[in-house]
Design an enzyme around this catalytic site. Structure first.
Site, PDB file in Angstrom:
ATOM      1  N   LYS A  49       0.842  -1.198   0.000  1.00 53.48           N
ATOM      2  CA  LYS A  49       0.000   0.000   0.000  1.00 53.48           C
ATOM      3  C   LYS A  49       0.882   1.255   0.000  1.00 53.48           C
ATOM      4  O   LYS A  49       2.080   1.185   0.303  1.00 53.48           O
ATOM      5  CB  LYS A  49      -0.932  -0.025   1.213  1.00 53.48           C
ATOM      6  CG  LYS A  49      -0.233  -0.100   2.548  1.00 53.48           C
ATOM      7  CD  LYS A  49      -1.178  -0.577   3.653  1.00 53.48           C
ATOM      8  CE  LYS A  49      -0.465  -0.512   5.005  1.00 53.48           C
ATOM      9  NZ  LYS A  49      -1.229  -1.173   6.066  1.00 53.48           N
ATOM     10  N   TYR A 266      14.715  29.966  11.815  1.00 49.10           N
ATOM     11  CA  TYR A 266      13.402  30.528  12.144  1.00 49.10           C
ATOM     12  C   TYR A 266      13.134  30.425  13.634  1.00 49.10           C
ATOM     13  O   TYR A 266      13.413  29.396  14.259  1.00 49.10           O
ATOM     14  CB  TYR A 266      12.296  29.752  11.422  1.00 49.10           C
ATOM     15  CG  TYR A 266      12.173  30.067   9.944  1.00 49.10           C
ATOM     16  CD1 TYR A 266      12.025  31.372   9.489  1.00 49.10           C
ATOM     17  CD2 TYR A 266      12.181  29.029   9.020  1.00 49.10           C
ATOM     18  CE1 TYR A 266      11.890  31.637   8.132  1.00 49.10           C
ATOM     19  CE2 TYR A 266      12.038  29.281   7.673  1.00 49.10           C
ATOM     20  CZ  TYR A 266      11.893  30.591   7.228  1.00 49.10           C
ATOM     21  OH  TYR A 266      11.752  30.841   5.897  1.00 49.10           O
TER      22      TYR A 266
HETATM   23  C1  LIG Z   1      -0.447  -2.123   6.705  1.00 47.08           C
HETATM   24  C2  LIG Z   1      -1.049  -3.457   6.977  1.00 47.08           C
HETATM   25  C3  LIG Z   1      -0.247  -4.599   7.093  1.00 47.08           C
HETATM   26  C4  LIG Z   1       1.273  -4.530   7.107  1.00 47.08           C
HETATM   27  O1  LIG Z   1       1.711  -4.035   8.341  1.00 47.08           O
HETATM   28  P1  LIG Z   1       3.259  -3.854   8.682  1.00 47.08           P
HETATM   29  O2  LIG Z   1       3.259  -3.459  10.110  1.00 47.08           O
HETATM   30  O3  LIG Z   1       3.769  -2.782   7.793  1.00 47.08           O
HETATM   31  O4  LIG Z   1       3.932  -5.155   8.435  1.00 47.08           O
HETATM   32  C5  LIG Z   1      -0.877  -5.822   7.222  1.00 47.08           C
HETATM   33  N1  LIG Z   1      -2.227  -5.921   7.260  1.00 47.08           N
HETATM   34  C6  LIG Z   1      -3.023  -4.834   7.178  1.00 47.08           C
HETATM   35  C7  LIG Z   1      -4.500  -5.018   7.238  1.00 47.08           C
HETATM   36  C8  LIG Z   1      -2.471  -3.567   7.045  1.00 47.08           C
HETATM   37  O5  LIG Z   1      -3.264  -2.495   6.987  1.00 47.08           O
END
Ligand SMILES: *Cc1c(COP(=O)(O)O)cnc(C)c1O
Length: 388
Positions: A49, A266
């Protein structure tokens, strides 16, 4: 025997014109996936993702496919299509629920939705009514996140409903897997065991990256690692067993000398305690180098009060003053006079500064640093193919 190929693919900004560069070691990425796959008797997929945690689906998916990964998880159907474009035979699940207007895309592309509410289930059923061959779907049951998914009672009732089409995959997601001592883990594993028994014969999936390190996850069929493939630490209480995948470097633009008693940046949040040589580097929060890692002037951060560090000429050097949109300053007074010059690169994370340490300095997690990486970098993908 396969021949050794040496291969660098470059994308993004022209390196002569860019402020920073990202180096992505696809050999290390493949080695990390293999390490996770070998750790568990379950099948191992990959979560890609957010464009493979910011590293690029188009680069990451083909090498994982080549290594033997057959199942991928995207958040959105649009991401799923990009996985299919480079791995047409992959099994691709879409995690973030289902909207009716996306149905034609599911029909045409073989993406598989992960349904997670009674509403989504009934929509899916209605849209499949006219079809002889019902399209496959996965089912998400919530065992402790209170995010996506049917609750456990709804899940059990659905399993018992003789007229319901059955999912091809049952998933749940762990809320506290990175903290192995947390009591919620045990509760989630137990609830999921009960659900798995109710959905007898259906593939089951619980483990994210940290979940793979829990013995209880070995009893399920499919793992879903994300961050550990990309080199992030799966567990907060043990040294990171994964190889670093991503190196972020920025160019030194100018080297300035500040006089004792003057302020920097800043808000004038740092007052120099000595005459100080300052390397001004071409990276900032517009590149995803988060302002919250500033050397001073960030009252909300408490984990790492001194802020982030860079690595240059063999030494760590602290950020001084606030990170700005396009520039970040480092105190290089402790380096030899001629150790660095404009045009040199300073490492912000990579082999010498762990991704997760850089993230902690900004009061966040490696996931957020990776997925925030901007699009102004020159990108280099290294792939020798030797780990394939
Ligand atoms: C993002 C996600 C994962 C992967 O998680 P990690 O901690 O990056 O290994 C697995 N399952 C779901 C449903 C997720 O949303």
């Amino acid at each position: 025997m396969t021949a050794t190929r040496s291969n660098i693919t470059t994308t993004g900004a022209d390196p002569r014109l860019a402020g920073g560069r990202l180096t992505i070691d696809l050999d290390a990425l493949v080695a990390n996936w293999r390490l996770l796959a070998e750790k568990s008797p379950a099948d191992t997929g990959a979560v890609v993702k957010a464009d493979a945690y910011g590293l690029g689906i188009v680069h990451v998916v083909p090498v994982l496919w080549q290594a033997g990964c057959r199942t991928f998880f995207a958040a959105l159907p649009e991401e799923g299509l990009r996985v299919k474009a480079v791995a047409p035979d992959a099994r691709v699940f879409v995690l973030n629920g289902f909207f009716a207007e996306a149905f034609p895309v599911y029909e045409q592309s073989n993406l598989i939705p992960v349904l997670g509410s009674l509403h989504e289930l009934s929509l899916w059923k209605k849209l499949n009514k006219g079809r002889k061959d019902k399209l496959p779907f996965a089912l998400n049951v919530d065992t402790g996140m209170n995010r996506l998914g049917l609750n456990v009672d709804e899940g059990l009732a659905f399993a018992a409903d003789g007229r319901a089409e059955k999912p091809i995959l049952l998933i749940t997601h762990l809320a506290t897997a990175d903290d192995r001592a947390h009591a919620l883990n045990q509760k989630q594993f137990e609830s999921f065991q009960e659900l798995r028994a109710a959905f007898a014969g259906i593939e089951s999936s619980i483990a994210n990256s940290p979940g793979i390190f829990h013995p209880a996850s070995r009893e399920f069929d499919l793992n879903r690692p994300g961050v550990a493939i990309y080199g992030g630490e799966p567990l907060s209480d043990t040294p990171n067993p994964m190889r670093p995948v991503v190196t972020l470097e920025a160019r030194i633009v100018q080297i300035q000398t500040g006089v004792k008693g003057e302020t920097v940046g800043y808000g004038a949040t740092t007052t120099l305690q000595r005459d100080t040589r300052i390397a001004i580097c071409s990276v900032g929060y517009a590149d995803g180098y988060l302002r919250s890692a500033s050397g001073s002037g960030v009252p909300l951060r408490n984990a790492v009060p001194g802020g982030g560090e860079g690595f240059v000429a063999g030494k760590k050097v602290p950020i001084i003053g606030r990170i700005t949109m396009d520039l970040t300053s480092f105190d290089i007074t402790n380096l030899a006079e001629d150790a660095v010059k404009p045009g040199d690169y300073i490492e912000l994370f990579g082999p010498n500064i762990a991704l997760d340490d850089a993230a902690r300095s900004a009061g966040t997690i490696g996931y957020e640093l990776l997925t925030s990486l901007g699009n102004r970098y020159h990108r280099r993908y290294l792939h020798s193919g030797q780990s394939d």
